[in-house]
Motif scaffolding. Structure first.
Motif, PDB file in Angstrom:
ATOM      1  N   UNK A  20       0.841  -1.203   0.000  1.00  0.00           N
ATOM      2  CA  UNK A  20       0.000   0.000   0.000  1.00  0.00           C
ATOM      3  C   UNK A  20       0.877   1.255   0.000  1.00  0.00           C
ATOM      4  N   UNK A  21       1.897   1.232   0.825  1.00  0.00           N
ATOM      5  CA  UNK A  21       2.803   2.387   0.924  1.00  0.00           C
ATOM      6  C   UNK A  21       3.574   2.599  -0.390  1.00  0.00           C
ATOM      7  N   UNK A  22       4.080   1.502  -0.944  1.00  0.00           N
ATOM      8  CA  UNK A  22       4.866   1.609  -2.186  1.00  0.00           C
ATOM      9  C   UNK A  22       3.986   2.050  -3.356  1.00  0.00           C
ATOM     10  N   UNK A  23       2.767   1.521  -3.416  1.00  0.00           N
ATOM     11  CA  UNK A  23       1.834   1.929  -4.473  1.00  0.00           C
ATOM     12  C   UNK A  23       1.516   3.412  -4.373  1.00  0.00           C
ATOM     13  N   UNK A  24       1.301   3.856  -3.143  1.00  0.00           N
ATOM     14  CA  UNK A  24       1.002   5.274  -2.920  1.00  0.00           C
ATOM     15  C   UNK A  24       2.172   6.138  -3.374  1.00  0.00           C
ATOM     16  N   UNK A  25       3.377   5.729  -3.025  1.00  0.00           N
ATOM     17  CA  UNK A  25       4.578   6.488  -3.403  1.00  0.00           C
ATOM     18  C   UNK A  25       4.736   6.501  -4.925  1.00  0.00           C
ATOM     19  N   UNK A  26       4.525   5.346  -5.555  1.00  0.00           N
ATOM     20  CA  UNK A  26       4.699   5.252  -7.017  1.00  0.00           C
ATOM     21  C   UNK A  26       3.738   6.192  -7.756  1.00  0.00           C
ATOM     22  N   UNK A  27       2.458   6.144  -7.399  1.00  0.00           N
ATOM     23  CA  UNK A  27       1.475   6.979  -8.118  1.00  0.00           C
ATOM     24  C   UNK A  27       1.676   8.462  -7.789  1.00  0.00           C
ATOM     25  N   UNK A  28       2.022   8.764  -6.535  1.00  0.00           N
ATOM     26  CA  UNK A  28       2.283  10.165  -6.183  1.00  0.00           C
ATOM     27  C   UNK A  28       3.486  10.694  -6.974  1.00  0.00           C
ATOM     28  N   UNK A  76       2.135   6.191 -16.024  1.00  0.00           N
ATOM     29  CA  UNK A  76       2.312   4.937 -15.276  1.00  0.00           C
ATOM     30  C   UNK A  76       2.643   3.801 -16.241  1.00  0.00           C
ATOM     31  N   UNK A  77       2.062   3.862 -17.440  1.00  0.00           N
ATOM     32  CA  UNK A  77       2.365   2.851 -18.448  1.00  0.00           C
ATOM     33  C   UNK A  77       3.790   2.959 -18.946  1.00  0.00           C
ATOM     34  N   UNK A  78       4.219   4.206 -19.236  1.00  0.00           N
ATOM     35  CA  UNK A  78       5.570   4.427 -19.761  1.00  0.00           C
ATOM     36  C   UNK A  78       6.643   4.050 -18.750  1.00  0.00           C
ATOM     37  N   UNK A  79       6.383   4.352 -17.466  1.00  0.00           N
ATOM     38  CA  UNK A  79       7.364   4.010 -16.437  1.00  0.00           C
ATOM     39  C   UNK A  79       7.226   2.554 -16.011  1.00  0.00           C
ATOM     40  N   UNK A  80       5.987   2.089 -15.976  1.00  0.00           N
ATOM     41  CA  UNK A  80       5.717   0.754 -15.450  1.00  0.00           C
ATOM     42  C   UNK A  80       6.173  -0.366 -16.362  1.00  0.00           C
ATOM     43  N   UNK A  81       5.963  -0.193 -17.668  1.00  0.00           N
ATOM     44  CA  UNK A  81       6.282  -1.279 -18.600  1.00  0.00           C
ATOM     45  C   UNK A  81       7.769  -1.635 -18.599  1.00  0.00           C
ATOM     46  N   UNK A  82       8.673  -0.653 -18.780  1.00  0.00           N
ATOM     47  CA  UNK A  82      10.101  -1.025 -18.758  1.00  0.00           C
ATOM     48  C   UNK A  82      10.538  -1.560 -17.395  1.00  0.00           C
ATOM     49  N   UNK A  83      10.032  -0.929 -16.328  1.00  0.00           N
ATOM     50  CA  UNK A  83      10.402  -1.388 -14.985  1.00  0.00           C
ATOM     51  C   UNK A  83       9.958  -2.831 -14.778  1.00  0.00           C
ATOM     52  N   UNK A  84       8.772  -3.124 -15.264  1.00  0.00           N
ATOM     53  CA  UNK A  84       8.241  -4.477 -15.127  1.00  0.00           C
ATOM     54  C   UNK A  84       9.093  -5.484 -15.905  1.00  0.00           C
ATOM     55  N   UNK A  85       9.531  -5.075 -17.091  1.00  0.00           N
ATOM     56  CA  UNK A  85      10.379  -5.954 -17.908  1.00  0.00           C
ATOM     57  C   UNK A  85      11.710  -6.222 -17.219  1.00  0.00           C
ATOM     58  N   UNK A  86      12.269  -5.200 -16.586  1.00  0.00           N
ATOM     59  CA  UNK A  86      13.535  -5.357 -15.860  1.00  0.00           C
ATOM     60  C   UNK A  86      13.354  -6.352 -14.720  1.00  0.00           C
ATOM     61  N   UNK A  87      12.274  -6.170 -13.964  1.00  0.00           N
ATOM     62  CA  UNK A  87      12.012  -7.069 -12.833  1.00  0.00           C
ATOM     63  C   UNK A  87      11.828  -8.503 -13.325  1.00  0.00           C
ATOM     64  N   UNK A  88      11.097  -8.637 -14.417  1.00  0.00           N
ATOM     65  CA  UNK A  88      10.828  -9.962 -14.986  1.00  0.00           C
ATOM     66  C   UNK A  88      12.138 -10.628 -15.427  1.00  0.00           C
ATOM     67  N   UNK A  89      13.014  -9.843 -16.060  1.00  0.00           N
ATOM     68  CA  UNK A  89      14.304 -10.376 -16.518  1.00  0.00           C
ATOM     69  C   UNK A  89      15.144 -10.844 -15.331  1.00  0.00           C
ATOM     70  N   UNK A  90      15.114 -10.044 -14.256  1.00  0.00           N
ATOM     71  CA  UNK A  90      15.863 -10.412 -13.056  1.00  0.00           C
ATOM     72  C   UNK A  90      15.332 -11.699 -12.445  1.00  0.00           C
ATOM     73  N   UNK A  91      14.002 -11.786 -12.415  1.00  0.00           N
ATOM     74  CA  UNK A  91      13.387 -12.984 -11.836  1.00  0.00           C
ATOM     75  C   UNK A  91      13.755 -14.221 -12.638  1.00  0.00           C
ATOM     76  N   UNK A  92      13.757 -14.074 -13.973  1.00  0.00           N
ATOM     77  CA  UNK A  92      14.087 -15.206 -14.842  1.00  0.00           C
ATOM     78  C   UNK A  92      15.561 -15.596 -14.692  1.00  0.00           C
ATOM     79  N   UNK A  93      16.387 -14.578 -14.452  1.00  0.00           N
ATOM     80  CA  UNK A  93      17.816 -14.820 -14.268  1.00  0.00           C
ATOM     81  C   UNK A  93      18.052 -15.627 -13.000  1.00  0.00           C
TER      82      UNK A  93
END
Lengths: 329, 316
Positions: free
Chosen positions: A278-286, A307-324
């Motif tokens: 909840x805290x992180x979501x609030x910080x991200x949108x703010x 949120x789409x422009x920032x979220x999509x690349x960030x999500x891809x980075x996280x996904x790549x890390x998880x797969x690694x």
């Protein structure tokens, strides 16, 4: 220790964002005649950003736990699309049926969030009725997918009807792109009970959600009423979504990105994750909202786009890390 | 089990009740108190098209967030009382110079930017989202909503309203009389039986958009001497190629650079308007979208393009 560090970073970011959000804007705070008005406007907007972010992030966390799928999102249940359709229809109806004056007893200002709430509740009612008959995950996903498609189609119809009037078309499109620029205390009062109740309920259902991660049979053998957990989690996801969309429109990636970013740091225990999400979501949108009104542009950049422009690349980075980090084979 | 159900249902109902009770807060229709009321003015306030009252006062920093009032304020109000215009008018190629030297409003959603101009009155024409106007009113700014922009039927009352509010009702009445007379004079010499069938059409992304009965586009056609081929339609319809072919107007009034988009579209090359010299009348987009004083020049250009010069056409 790690949790304390995460909380520390988020709280520092939150304090910084609160200060920046109150200080940054088109108006000049040195103007004594306008200072309190500007601060009220900015505080309302900041409050809305915090509520929207918290709601979407927690809804994302719960839905990912419920479906045991890290790629599940609030759009899965159709409530986002339902709320968006309700909001668009409210904007259209306000002009066509009430000539901009609003139905008796409701301020025109509140018509849009009320429309979002009704749209989400309709979607929720359909989901819950169907859950009574078939509560398995596949049925929920299929129903949600069908509802989303239906509501998106109806939303397109509403948009096309609105296009027949220039300003009305702009208003509908602008709402669907998401934004907090015209949020006032009334909207906060409308959305806050839903978001607070939803986050509280998410925390309440955290333990059963943890047990569900090991599978339905395993959870049932440990005394979890799986059907009941599903029913109420779906209810609260819809409530959180309704609160978020009624304030800020449909913002992409918040519910997907935030829980993903936190799990590697804090594990998968929901009771620990709910408050920090909840805290992180609030910080991200703010932060996104602050960026939306700070970037040099002729008009304000729609929040949903950011949120789409920032979220999509960030999500891809996280996904790549998880797969690694995932074991191969 | 039962306790869990009760707890969840109770929490859900409570959240919903709190939320909806906020929405049912009585709507305050009164506008904020105004400054410096004229002693000679009667106390009865004006009521705008959204049902909100505006106190009678001598407004000295008037901002326009409407295309209609941009041009009307220039005609009716002392320049020093005008605080801002819309960026649409200021950016016009042909008429933009008239708005230079004043701040511009880019978007009514940017409440802070509007307040920073320190207006004591803001004119808007019905905007779909009521929230920005609500925020401005909460901030103490009187806002007058002129309602929809639908051509002469709304523009004439709008002239009178703006004139009364800026304290120049006689000036407003003179503008109404001269504007309406000028519009009627544009094609007065063309007998009804001689008038050609025309329609307004624009094309974007392979879609066709019209401006039919109840819009300024229709008025421009009618006062410009055309019979509106799309008179059975209302507002701003989307047309399919088949609908356009069925109407097959002799004249299509459109925006700059639209001819190839219309006439080279599959199936539309055979339209009478496309195969006739002068069948496509292209106007500046700035004129076609103007639902106010620009209608006169647009009607004059239509008339001139279709029938040649003839009637006296004096600007107000």
């Amino acid at each position: 220790m790690r949790a304390a560090l995460v909380y520390g970073v988020l709280l520092v970011a939150l304090v910084g964002l609160v200060l920046a959000s109150l200080l940054v804007g088109a108006g000049d705070l040195h103007d004594l005649g306008l200072r309190s008005t500007l601060l009220t406007l900015r505080a309302s907007r900041l409050g809305a950003a915090l509520l929207v972010g918290a709601a979407l992030a927690v809804a994302g966390l719960v839905i990912q736990g419920l479906f045991r799928n890290p790629l599940a999102d609030t759009s899965v249940l159709g409530t986002s699309a339902g709320a968006t359709l309700g909001g668009s229809a409210a904007v259209l109806g306000l002009e066509l049926l009430f000539a901009g004056r609003g139905p008796r007893g409701i301020s025109p200002d509140a018509v849009l969030p009320v429309g979002c709430l009704l749209g989400a509740l309709v979607a929720l009612a359909i989901i819950l009725v169907l859950l009574q008959r078939a509560g398995d995950l596949l049925s929920i996903i299929l129903t949600g997918f069908l509802l989303s498609s239906l509501f998106l189609s109806l939303g397109s119809l509403v948009t096309s009807l609105a296009q027949e009037r220039w300003e009305l078309g702009r208003a509908v499109v602008s709402f669907t792109l998401g934004g907090l620029s015209a949020t006032g205390p009334l909207h906060l009062a409308l959305a806050a009970p839903l978001v607070i109740a939803g986050i509280g309920a998410a925390w309440f259902w955290a333990k059963p959600l943890d047990l569900l991660l090991s599978g339905d049979e395993e959870a049932a053998s440990l005394g979890v009423n799986v059907a009941e957990v599903r029913r109420y989690c779906v209810l609260w996801i819809a409530v959180l979504t309704a609160g978020a969309v009624s304030l800020g429109g449909n913002l992409a990636f918040v519910g997907l990105l935030v829980p993903h970013a936190l799990r590697p740091l804090l594990g998968v225990e929901h009771r620990r994750l709910v408050p920090v999400t909840a805290l992180a979501g609030a910080v991200f949108v703010a932060a996104c909202d602050l960026l939306a009104r700070s970037l040099p542009a002729r008009g304000e950049i729609p929040l949903g786009v950011l949120t789409g422009l920032l979220g999509a690349p960030a999500f891809l980075v996280i996904l790549a890390r998880l797969q690694k980090g995932a074991p191969h084979g | 089990m039962r306790a869990v159900t009760s707890w969840n249902v109770a929490a859900f109902v409570a959240a919903l009740a709190l939320s909806t009770s906020a929405a049912w807060t009585p709507h305050e229709q009164a506008a904020p108190a105004a400054t410096e009321t004229h002693a000679a003015e009667p106390a009865a306030p004006w009521t705008d098209h959204a049902g909100v009252t505006l106190p009678r006062a001598h407004y000295v920093r008037i901002a326009s967030a409407s295309l209609v009032t941009d041009h009307l304020l220039l005609e009716l109000c002392e320049p020093e009382r005008i605080a801002a215009f819309t960026h649409y008018s200021a950016d016009e190629r042909a008429r933009g110079y008239r708005f230079h030297g004043k701040p511009t409003i880019h978007d009514t959603k940017n409440v802070e930017a509007i307040l920073a101009l320190h207006p004591d009155l803001l004119f808007v024409s019905s905007i779909g989202d009521p929230r920005p106007v609500a925020r401005l009113r909460e901030a103490g700014l009187p806002v007058y909503d002129l309602g929809e922009m639908r051509g002469l039927s709304t523009f004439v009352p709008n002239i009178r309203e703006v004139a009364a509010i800026v304290g120049a009702p006689e000036r407003g009445e003179r503008l109404v009389q001269s504007f309406v007379a000028s519009m009627k004079a544009v094609a007065a010499d063309i007998p009804r039986a001689m008038r050609k069938r025309g329609m307004f059409l624009s094309a974007y992304g392979g879609h066709f958009f019209g401006g039919a009965t109840g819009t300024s586009y229709h008025d421009v056609l009618a006062f410009g001497g055309l019979m509106d081929a799309a008179s059975s339609y209302r507002d701003w319809p989307d047309f399919s190629s088949e609908q356009i072919l069925a109407m097959d107007p002799e004249v299509i009034v459109t925006e700059d650079e639209m001819r190839p988009r219309i006439c080279e579209h599959a199936g539309l090359g055979g339209l009478r308007a496309c195969s006739t010299l002068g069948g496509i009348v292209e106007l500046d987009r700035e004129l076609t979208v103007d639902p106010g004083l620009g209608m006169l020049e647009a009607a004059q250009r239509v008339r001139r393009a279709v029938y040649g010069d003839g009637a006296a056409t004096g600007a107000p």
